[in-house]
Design a protein around this motif. Structure first.
Motif, PDB file in Angstrom:
ATOM      1  N   GLY A 199       0.829  -1.202   0.000  1.00 51.12           N
ATOM      2  CA  GLY A 199       0.000   0.000   0.000  1.00 51.12           C
ATOM      3  C   GLY A 199       0.861   1.248   0.000  1.00 51.12           C
ATOM      4  N   PRO A 200       0.218   2.398  -0.114  1.00 48.18           N
ATOM      5  CA  PRO A 200       0.977   3.651  -0.107  1.00 48.18           C
ATOM      6  C   PRO A 200       1.592   3.903   1.269  1.00 48.18           C
ATOM      7  N   LEU A 201       2.737   4.561   1.244  1.00 48.09           N
ATOM      8  CA  LEU A 201       3.383   4.962   2.487  1.00 48.09           C
ATOM      9  C   LEU A 201       2.646   6.173   3.045  1.00 48.09           C
ATOM     10  N   PRO A 202       2.755   6.434   4.344  1.00 52.30           N
ATOM     11  CA  PRO A 202       1.987   7.531   4.960  1.00 52.30           C
ATOM     12  C   PRO A 202       2.240   8.901   4.335  1.00 52.30           C
ATOM     13  N   TYR A 203       3.416   9.114   3.773  1.00 53.89           N
ATOM     14  CA  TYR A 203       3.737  10.426   3.222  1.00 53.89           C
ATOM     15  C   TYR A 203       3.390  10.545   1.738  1.00 53.89           C
ATOM     16  N   GLU A 204       2.933   9.502   1.082  1.00 55.56           N
ATOM     17  CA  GLU A 204       2.621   9.562  -0.340  1.00 55.56           C
ATOM     18  C   GLU A 204       1.333  10.328  -0.599  1.00 55.56           C
ATOM     19  N   GLY A 205       1.299  11.031  -1.716  1.00 50.94           N
ATOM     20  CA  GLY A 205       0.081  11.731  -2.097  1.00 50.94           C
ATOM     21  C   GLY A 205       0.349  12.812  -3.109  1.00 50.94           C
ATOM     22  N   VAL A 206      -0.716  13.465  -3.517  1.00 47.15           N
ATOM     23  CA  VAL A 206      -0.652  14.579  -4.458  1.00 47.15           C
ATOM     24  C   VAL A 206      -1.452  15.724  -3.844  1.00 47.15           C
ATOM     25  N   TRP A 207      -0.839  16.883  -3.739  1.00 44.49           N
ATOM     26  CA  TRP A 207      -1.475  18.077  -3.194  1.00 44.49           C
ATOM     27  C   TRP A 207      -1.343  19.192  -4.203  1.00 44.49           C
ATOM     28  N   ARG A 208      -2.358  20.045  -4.272  1.00 43.74           N
ATOM     29  CA  ARG A 208      -2.364  21.135  -5.248  1.00 43.74           C
ATOM     30  C   ARG A 208      -2.922  22.384  -4.576  1.00 43.74           C
ATOM     31  N   PHE A 209      -2.334  23.515  -4.902  1.00 45.59           N
ATOM     32  CA  PHE A 209      -2.901  24.776  -4.437  1.00 45.59           C
ATOM     33  C   PHE A 209      -2.773  25.820  -5.524  1.00 45.59           C
ATOM     34  N   THR A 210      -3.637  26.795  -5.475  1.00 46.51           N
ATOM     35  CA  THR A 210      -3.592  27.899  -6.424  1.00 46.51           C
ATOM     36  C   THR A 210      -3.232  29.167  -5.669  1.00 46.51           C
ATOM     37  N   ALA A 211      -2.674  30.091  -6.414  1.00 43.87           N
ATOM     38  CA  ALA A 211      -2.279  31.370  -5.833  1.00 43.87           C
ATOM     39  C   ALA A 211      -2.333  32.426  -6.929  1.00 43.87           C
ATOM     40  N   PRO A 212      -2.515  33.669  -6.557  1.00 42.61           N
ATOM     41  CA  PRO A 212      -2.479  34.731  -7.564  1.00 42.61           C
ATOM     42  C   PRO A 212      -1.057  34.880  -8.115  1.00 42.61           C
ATOM     43  N   ALA A 213      -0.947  35.274  -9.362  1.00 45.55           N
ATOM     44  CA  ALA A 213       0.353  35.446 -10.001  1.00 45.55           C
ATOM     45  C   ALA A 213       0.929  36.810  -9.621  1.00 45.55           C
ATOM     46  N   VAL A 214       1.306  36.937  -8.342  1.00 45.61           N
ATOM     47  CA  VAL A 214       1.885  38.163  -7.800  1.00 45.61           C
ATOM     48  C   VAL A 214       3.137  37.800  -7.004  1.00 45.61           C
ATOM     49  N   ASP A 215       3.997  38.785  -6.796  1.00 41.43           N
ATOM     50  CA  ASP A 215       5.294  38.543  -6.145  1.00 41.43           C
ATOM     51  C   ASP A 215       5.186  37.838  -4.797  1.00 41.43           C
ATOM     52  N   VAL A 216       4.190  38.202  -3.979  1.00 42.39           N
ATOM     53  CA  VAL A 216       4.080  37.630  -2.643  1.00 42.39           C
ATOM     54  C   VAL A 216       3.809  36.116  -2.697  1.00 42.39           C
TER      55      VAL A 216
ATOM     56  N   LEU B  88      -0.006  38.265 -17.008  1.00 41.38           N
ATOM     57  CA  LEU B  88      -0.939  39.035 -17.824  1.00 41.38           C
ATOM     58  C   LEU B  88      -2.047  38.143 -18.395  1.00 41.38           C
ATOM     59  N   LEU B  89      -1.686  36.970 -18.893  1.00 42.64           N
ATOM     60  CA  LEU B  89      -2.661  36.042 -19.453  1.00 42.64           C
ATOM     61  C   LEU B  89      -3.127  34.995 -18.453  1.00 42.64           C
ATOM     62  N   SER B  90      -2.444  34.904 -17.321  1.00 35.31           N
ATOM     63  CA  SER B  90      -2.780  33.891 -16.326  1.00 35.31           C
ATOM     64  C   SER B  90      -2.682  34.511 -14.930  1.00 35.31           C
ATOM     65  N   PRO B  91      -3.745  35.178 -14.465  1.00 36.52           N
ATOM     66  CA  PRO B  91      -3.679  35.843 -13.163  1.00 36.52           C
ATOM     67  C   PRO B  91      -3.592  34.879 -11.975  1.00 36.52           C
ATOM     68  N   MET B  92      -3.835  33.587 -12.226  1.00 43.03           N
ATOM     69  CA  MET B  92      -3.693  32.575 -11.181  1.00 43.03           C
ATOM     70  C   MET B  92      -2.702  31.515 -11.669  1.00 43.03           C
ATOM     71  N   LEU B  93      -2.003  30.919 -10.718  1.00 38.67           N
ATOM     72  CA  LEU B  93      -1.100  29.819 -11.028  1.00 38.67           C
ATOM     73  C   LEU B  93      -1.416  28.688 -10.065  1.00 38.67           C
TER      74      LEU B  93
ATOM     75  N   VAL C 172       4.527  23.665 -11.576  1.00 36.59           N
ATOM     76  CA  VAL C 172       3.844  24.958 -11.567  1.00 36.59           C
ATOM     77  C   VAL C 172       3.129  25.077 -12.905  1.00 36.59           C
ATOM     78  N   GLU C 173       1.848  25.377 -12.821  1.00 43.53           N
ATOM     79  CA  GLU C 173       1.006  25.459 -14.017  1.00 43.53           C
ATOM     80  C   GLU C 173       0.428  26.856 -14.141  1.00 43.53           C
ATOM     81  N   ASP C 174       0.395  27.359 -15.381  1.00 42.21           N
ATOM     82  CA  ASP C 174      -0.269  28.625 -15.656  1.00 42.21           C
ATOM     83  C   ASP C 174      -1.008  28.490 -16.979  1.00 42.21           C
ATOM     84  N   ASN C 175      -1.811  29.489 -17.310  1.00 40.44           N
ATOM     85  CA  ASN C 175      -2.620  29.437 -18.529  1.00 40.44           C
ATOM     86  C   ASN C 175      -2.007  30.183 -19.703  1.00 40.44           C
ATOM     87  N   HIS C 176      -0.760  30.602 -19.578  1.00 35.00           N
ATOM     88  CA  HIS C 176      -0.083  31.280 -20.687  1.00 35.00           C
ATOM     89  C   HIS C 176       0.379  30.224 -21.684  1.00 35.00           C
ATOM     90  N   PRO C 177       0.109  30.416 -22.976  1.00 34.54           N
ATOM     91  CA  PRO C 177       0.441  29.375 -23.959  1.00 34.54           C
ATOM     92  C   PRO C 177       1.926  29.257 -24.297  1.00 34.54           C
TER      93      PRO C 177
END
Length: 181
Positions: free
Chosen positions: A38-55, A100-105, A120-125
């Protein structure tokens, strides 16, 4: 503030992180058939989104670091530092070149039994390539740095188009630092 959520509600990856997905080649990538089924306790996939800004750059770095600690991922300090630098570079690139084309990442962390992958995923082509280093410029070396960190750790990285027309840039590193011959 960034909140990391388990992707799809399932903490395991296809084939428990041992499938054909992006991961380092070599002995660290081979499945251990003698280990747990079976999977180990630390295995997994996590995802989060954030605005495409310096912070979002330090927030993403801290969120990934905290996730690795919270999940108890057995990653060496060298690999952790390399991974966090990769996250910083990839999020910085998305903020600087795609906002500019992808305000969220989106940042995704996938942990298997022997490797960890960040993307890291964005919507810029536009699909960037690692350019030759121009020593007269002060920037433009982010992807070169990401590739070198991945290579030195025994990992891999690549850029791919998404179904929505954007792109995802990923790097996978083994949990234990690989020594180059």
């Amino acid at each position: 503030m960034v909140t990391i959520e388990r992707k799809g509600g399932d903490r395991t990856m296809d084939n428990h992180g041992r499938g054909p997905g992006p991961r380092p080649e070599g002995p660290a990538a081979a499945p251990d058939e003698t280990g747990p089924t079976g999977p180990l306790p630390y295995e997994g996939v996590w995802r989060f989104t954030a605005p495409a800004v310096d912070v979002s750059v330090p927030q993403a770095r801290h969120a990934v670091r905290d996730l690795l600690l919270r999940q108890g991922v057995p990653v060496s300090d060298d690999v952790t530092q390399g991974l966090l630098l990769i996250v910083s570079e990839l999020v910085t690139n998305a903020v600087r070149h795609a906002a500019l084309l992808s305000p969220m990442l989106a940042v995704e962390v996938a942990v298997g039994p022997e490797w960890v992958r960040v993307s890291v995923e964005d919507n810029h082509p536009y699909r960037p390539t690692a350019l030759e280093a121009d020593h007269g410029r002060t920037g433009g070396r982010g992807l070169l740095l990401v590739r070198e960190i991945a290579r030195e750790a025994g990992g891999a990285c690549d850029v791919a188009h998404t179904a929505s027309g954007g792109k995802v840039i990923w790097a996978a590193l083994p949990l234990k630092h690989a020594q180059l011959p």
